[in-house]
Enzyme design. Structure first.
Site, PDB file in Angstrom:
ATOM      1  CD  GLU A 123       3.275  -5.540  -5.023  1.00  0.00           C
ATOM      2  OE1 GLU A 123       3.401  -4.883  -3.757  1.00  0.00           O
ATOM      3  OE2 GLU A 123       2.339  -6.527  -5.249  1.00  0.00           O
ATOM      4  N   GLY A 263      -1.404   3.200  -2.484  1.00  0.00           N
ATOM      5  CA  GLY A 263      -1.619   3.741  -1.272  1.00  0.00           C
ATOM      6  C   GLY A 263      -0.360   3.678  -0.367  1.00  0.00           C
ATOM      7  CG  MET A 265       5.877  -1.250  -1.973  1.00  0.00           C
ATOM      8  SD  MET A 265       4.751  -2.596  -2.677  1.00  0.00           S
ATOM      9  CE  MET A 265       5.957  -3.878  -2.351  1.00  0.00           C
ATOM     10  CG  ASN A 267       9.436  -1.103  -0.355  1.00  0.00           C
ATOM     11  OD1 ASN A 267       8.847  -1.842  -1.589  1.00  0.00           O
ATOM     12  ND2 ASN A 267       8.800   0.135  -0.171  1.00  0.00           N
ATOM     13  CD  GLU A 300       1.236  -1.292   2.738  1.00  0.00           C
ATOM     14  OE1 GLU A 300       1.805  -2.396   2.255  1.00  0.00           O
ATOM     15  OE2 GLU A 300       0.155  -0.957   1.986  1.00  0.00           O
TER      16      GLU A 300
END
Ligand code: SER
Ligand code: ZN
Length: 566
Positions: A123, A263, A265, A267, A300
């Protein structure tokens, strides 16, 4: 070589000319480079015979085949931003082999190394540094990923989805194949290869599925994962209870790395975290540190629905996933700890840093109309103001209608790449309310200023409250009034007073009618409260300002207040 910065406009959005049905990737990790082989099944969308244009940066092309046939040099062109294949059929297979150099990647976008560990950050536009691709969030594909690496130094090989096979070769390498059944945009792609310790636990979902939870860290940090694991389980349970959202894969992995731009991600199935947002130990971590781990782990995790299952059409919609997910994680943290403390901290952050951003040269709307470099838009405005805007929708609709709205949004758009308008559209459809003016919150930068004046008429027992909104001078041009929900009450000597607005049917009001959400839509409006037995003290913008911090000043007759509202 550098290219001239180009401005991208929201109004220029066009759907992609091709879909990528499946994406098969193979990563061969060599000492000096990584070989990435990609097999893409492509399909033209819509009429015409436009060439195929793929994004790609810093890739050394080694092989290129269309339906198995190697392409001749005159059939394609590579430039600093990508690859064009001049003539392609409507449905075809494109295979490419490229070399990349993760050890030289200091931008930490795409595939890179952190302390010997291979990991990715895609990203917003990092995937184009891995292979030639349609690197845009509205191209969703089913990914299968094979990793091949030396066993020594890289015993752990991870990618998105579920691991479908693994094995060793006689040359000292081993491999793992991962398959993610959920179509996703390339920005949610991830791989990790290295030598990591694994802390494992389980979560049984509401429908009874067993999910394996794994946190991968360096061996020395193995004892610092308990809090992240507990937070993850709490987040999974909370999202089931509050939003009716269940996890969908058989495994959920978190990997902690030292070198990471953000911080963390989200995924798909393989979150990558900055170590600072995973590790916590009662001997060395502050309370704030513990709260941060809890909040980021939850953030997340919540993206799995608000971001991954329903994703963004383009990067102008970044707040669609970030604003909503920050709102979700803030409510989670409020439920886990002290609701008041969490709210006070968030409002303080907003009023200091976000208000400053919104008043300065970086000011931009929550849905920006254009950008040059999207990585510069991971701002307090997109995240924090975006979350406040979602919170205002929640305030306007109330929790039950808001939940019906999110249910409709997730159901209607599951597997799609959508817009902020789609999100608000679901809220419109469940409530029948008009959110057209409310959209100004997404489209205008700047913090409005709210002016409050009042008047009490003891004979009529009426209380008049006048609210006026404006945007500070320098930024006022072309600004439309906002639709501002003002949660409020009136306080008398002995506590809360009833808040009956003139014209309201008393019979329709709740018995304990001491709290109201006023809706300011014009530049100035006066609200008249009837049957008010004494001069009240208004309690305004509840859940946003703390008394004593608002700049409210009571005067002899009534009070005049002047404060900012985000
Ligand atoms: N999408 C990432 C996150 O917000 C980037 O910071 O969690
Ligand atoms: Zn996020």
């Amino acid at each position: 070589m550098t290219t001239q910065p180009k401005t991208v406009y929201l109004k220029d959005y066009r759907p992609p000319a091709f879909r990528i049905l499946t994406t098969d990737l193979q990563f061969k990790l060599e000492r000096e480079f990584t070989e990435v082989s990609a097999v893409l099944q492509l399909e033209r969308q819509g009429p015409g015979n436009a060439p195929l244009r793929l994004d790609g940066q810093d890739l050394q092309l080694r092989e290129l085949r269309l339906d198995g046939r190697p392409l001749r040099e005159e059939e394609y062109q590579v430039d600093v931003e990508g690859l064009t294949i001049f003539t392609v059929p409507d449905r075809f297979e494109l295979s490419s082999v490229v070399h990349i150099e993760p050890h030289k990647n200091t931008a930490l976008e795409g595939l890179y190394q952190s302390r010997g560990l291979y990991c990715t950050q895609c990203e917003a536009e990092g995937f184009r540094k891995i292979t030639f691709y349609l690197d845009r969030p509205d191209v969703l594909s089913v990914f299968t990923t094979t990793l091949i690496a030396p066993q020594e130094g890289y015993p752990v090989l991870l990618a998105n989805g579920n691991r479908v096979s693994a094995g060793t070769s006689t040359d000292g390498t081993h491999y793992a194949v991962w398959h993610d059944p959920f179509p996703k945009p390339a920005y949610l792609f991830a791989v990790v290869a290295g030598d990591l310790a694994c802390v494992e636990d389980h979560f049984v979902t509401a429908s009874g599925r067993d999910v394996t939870l794994q946190i991968y860290v360096e061996e020395k940090d193995r004892d610092k994962c308990d809090h992240a694991m507990a937070s993850l389980k709490n987040a999974m349970k909370w999202d089931e209870e509050i939003y009716g959202r269940e996890y969908d894969l058989d495994i959920y992995m978190i990997v902690a790395v030292d070198d990471f731009n953000m911080g963390a991600m989200e995924n798909k199935g393989l979150n990558i975290f900055n170590t600072s947002c995973v590790l916590a130990n009662p001997c060395t971590t502050t309370d704030t540190g513990f709260q941060r781990v809890e909040g980021v782990v939850a953030h997340e995790y919540f993206h799995n629905w608000s971001g991954n299952r329903v994703t963004c059409r383009d990067w102008f919609q970044l707040s669609l996933k970030e604003g909503f997910t920050v709102f979700r994680d803030a409510e989670f943290s409020a439920d886990m700890g002290s609701r008041t403390v969490k709210r006070v901290e968030d409002v303080q952050l907003l009023r200091t840093l976000q208000f400053a951003e919104d008043a300065g040269p970086m000011a931009h709307p929550v849905q920006p109309p254009s950008f040059i470099e999207i990585s510069n838009f991971y701002t307090l405005t997109i995240y924090e103001k975006g979350a406040e805007v979602v919170r205002m929708i929640h305030t306007l609709l109330g929790p039950e209608l808001f939940r019906r709205g999110t249910d409709l949004y997730f159901e209607r758009h599951d597997g799609q790449a959508v817009t902020i308008e789609d999100f608000v559209g679901a809220m419109v459809d469940v409530s029948g309310r008009d959110f057209r003016q409310f959209m100004n919150w997404y489209r205008q930068a700047g913090t409005p200023v709210l002016k409050v004046s009042d008047f009490y008429d003891p004979e009529q027992r009426e209380y008049h409250l006048t609210l006026a909104q404006s945007t500070p001078e320098a930024k006022a041009e072309g600004k439309q009034p906002l639709h501002i929900p003002v949660a409020m009450g009136l306080l008398g000597e002995a506590g809360a007073l009833k808040v009956n607005l003139a014209g309201e049917e008393i019979a329709d009001l709740p018995a304990d009618n001491t709290h109201k959400v006023l809706e300011l839509v014009g530049p100035e409006q006066t609200f008249v409260f009837t049957d008010v037995p004494e001069r009240p003290v208004p309690s305004l913008l509840r859940n946003f300002f703390r008394a004593g911090e608002t700049g409210l000043r009571l005067r002899n007759r009534g009070f005049a207040a002047h404060h900012d509202l985000g």
